[in-house]
Motif scaffolding. Structure first.
Motif, mmCIF file in Angstrom:
data_model
loop_
_atom_site.group_PDB
_atom_site.id
_atom_site.type_symbol
_atom_site.label_atom_id
_atom_site.label_comp_id
_atom_site.label_asym_id
_atom_site.label_seq_id
_atom_site.Cartn_x
_atom_site.Cartn_y
_atom_site.Cartn_z
ATOM 1 N N ARG A 12 -9.293 -10.710 0.105
ATOM 2 C CA ARG A 12 -10.056 -9.455 0.023
ATOM 3 C C ARG A 12 -11.554 -9.733 0.125
ATOM 4 O O ARG A 12 -12.289 -8.992 0.792
ATOM 5 C CB ARG A 12 -9.736 -8.715 -1.278
ATOM 6 C CG ARG A 12 -10.443 -7.380 -1.403
ATOM 7 C CD ARG A 12 -10.120 -6.711 -2.730
ATOM 8 N NE ARG A 12 -8.737 -6.285 -2.787
ATOM 9 C CZ ARG A 12 -8.283 -5.119 -2.320
ATOM 10 N NH1 ARG A 12 -9.119 -4.283 -1.723
ATOM 11 N NH2 ARG A 12 -7.016 -4.804 -2.434
ATOM 12 N N THR A 43 -13.866 -8.259 3.066
ATOM 13 C CA THR A 43 -15.005 -7.409 2.730
ATOM 14 C C THR A 43 -16.274 -7.921 3.409
ATOM 15 O O THR A 43 -17.059 -7.141 3.969
ATOM 16 C CB THR A 43 -15.209 -7.361 1.205
ATOM 17 O OG1 THR A 43 -14.047 -6.798 0.592
ATOM 18 C CG2 THR A 43 -16.421 -6.517 0.835
ATOM 19 N N THR A 88 -2.727 -14.083 3.938
ATOM 20 C CA THR A 88 -1.862 -13.079 3.318
ATOM 21 C C THR A 88 -0.428 -13.208 3.830
ATOM 22 O O THR A 88 0.527 -12.955 3.093
ATOM 23 C CB THR A 88 -2.388 -11.658 3.593
ATOM 24 O OG1 THR A 88 -2.609 -11.480 5.000
ATOM 25 C CG2 THR A 88 -3.677 -11.402 2.832
ATOM 26 N N GLU A 117 -0.808 -6.749 -3.303
ATOM 27 C CA GLU A 117 -2.186 -7.001 -2.875
ATOM 28 C C GLU A 117 -2.212 -7.632 -1.488
ATOM 29 O O GLU A 117 -2.977 -7.194 -0.613
ATOM 30 C CB GLU A 117 -2.870 -7.917 -3.899
ATOM 31 C CG GLU A 117 -4.194 -8.512 -3.442
ATOM 32 C CD GLU A 117 -5.360 -7.540 -3.417
ATOM 33 O OE1 GLU A 117 -6.471 -7.959 -3.021
ATOM 34 O OE2 GLU A 117 -5.170 -6.359 -3.782
ATOM 35 N N VAL A 156 -3.867 -5.879 1.902
ATOM 36 C CA VAL A 156 -4.994 -6.549 2.563
ATOM 37 C C VAL A 156 -4.609 -6.953 3.980
ATOM 38 O O VAL A 156 -5.400 -6.809 4.919
ATOM 39 C CB VAL A 156 -5.459 -7.770 1.739
ATOM 40 C CG1 VAL A 156 -6.491 -8.575 2.523
ATOM 41 C CG2 VAL A 156 -6.049 -7.318 0.414
ATOM 42 N N THR A 169 -4.563 -3.894 6.244
ATOM 43 C CA THR A 169 -5.943 -3.487 6.501
ATOM 44 C C THR A 169 -6.589 -4.397 7.534
ATOM 45 O O THR A 169 -7.312 -3.936 8.434
ATOM 46 C CB THR A 169 -6.753 -3.502 5.196
ATOM 47 O OG1 THR A 169 -6.101 -2.665 4.223
ATOM 48 C CG2 THR A 169 -8.171 -2.985 5.418
#
Length: 219
Positions: A18, A22, A45, A57, A61, A64
């Motif tokens: 993450r 970001t 991931t 989670e 992620v 995304t």
């Protein structure tokens, strides 16, 4: 924008997928650099999900990351895969606000880029579904700037005069900001208030687009 980027975690200090994602979508300005980090997140991931298919989670992620890669490359198949991943996550984790927000952001982002007609015909994007998903995320997410601020930016990207978007931007500046992403969205909301309070519709839309994920990378 400099103030916004300053809140993004440093890659060297990043410890989680993450964090890396970001940084890629809010700080990196070079497309190739951002793509490399997005691909790294997908690999990490993927390894986590191979060990535990119920790693919520990692699943969110990764989905995304798939969506961001599709946006950067303009890949239709990747965009459709991202939407299907988000829909599957909502079916599996119906009370996860991030899954709902991701789906809403996908629909709104496609429409902002291609328009309602082309977006729906090409990949199935629908404004009504996008807004409904965003509203669901807001109900589930509580008083968190990451949800409220992103919802504001998404609505204002489509319509610089959106009253609900302005209300959300105001609320995001006062919302809880326990994580780096919350703080990024809170700073973004504060920046949005300038054109909003000036009643500048076009400037509001342009700024919202720049402050959304990947908006800092030259088109």
């Amino acid at each position: 924008m400099a103030a916004l980027v300053a809140t993004a975690p440093c890659v060297a200090a990043a410890e989680t997928p993450r964090d890396v994602l970001t940084t890629a979508v809010f700080a990196d300005r070079d497309k190739a650099t951002a793509l490399a980090k997005i691909d790294r997140v997908h690999q990490v991931t993927g390894a986590r999900l191979a060990r535990s298919a119920d790693d919520q989670e990692a699943a969110i992620v990764q989905a995304t990351a798939i969506g961001y890669r599709a946006k950067l490359t303009g890949n239709r198949a990747g965009a459709v895969e991202a939407r299907r991943r988000f829909e599957a996550l909502i079916a599996k984790y119906p009370n996860n606000p991030e899954a709902h927000l991701a789906l809403g952001a996908w629909h709104v982002g496609v429409i902002a880029t291609f328009g309602q007609f082309v977006g729906r015909a090409a990949v199935g994007a629908q404004k009504s579904v996008g807004y409904a998903s965003i509203d669901r995320a807001l109900k589930l997410g509580g008083d968190r700037a990451m949800y409220i601020g992103l919802a504001a930016l998404l609505r204002l990207e489509l319509d610089g005069n959106d009253a609900r978007g302005k209300q959300l931007a105001e609320a995001a500046t006062r919302a809880a900001a326990p994580t780096a992403l919350d703080r990024i969205m809170q700073r973004a909301a504060n920046l949005m208030l300038v054109p909003l309070r000036n009643g500048d519709r076009k400037a509001t839309q342009v700024l919202a687009d720049r402050l959304l994920p990947l908006g800092q990378i030259g088109k």
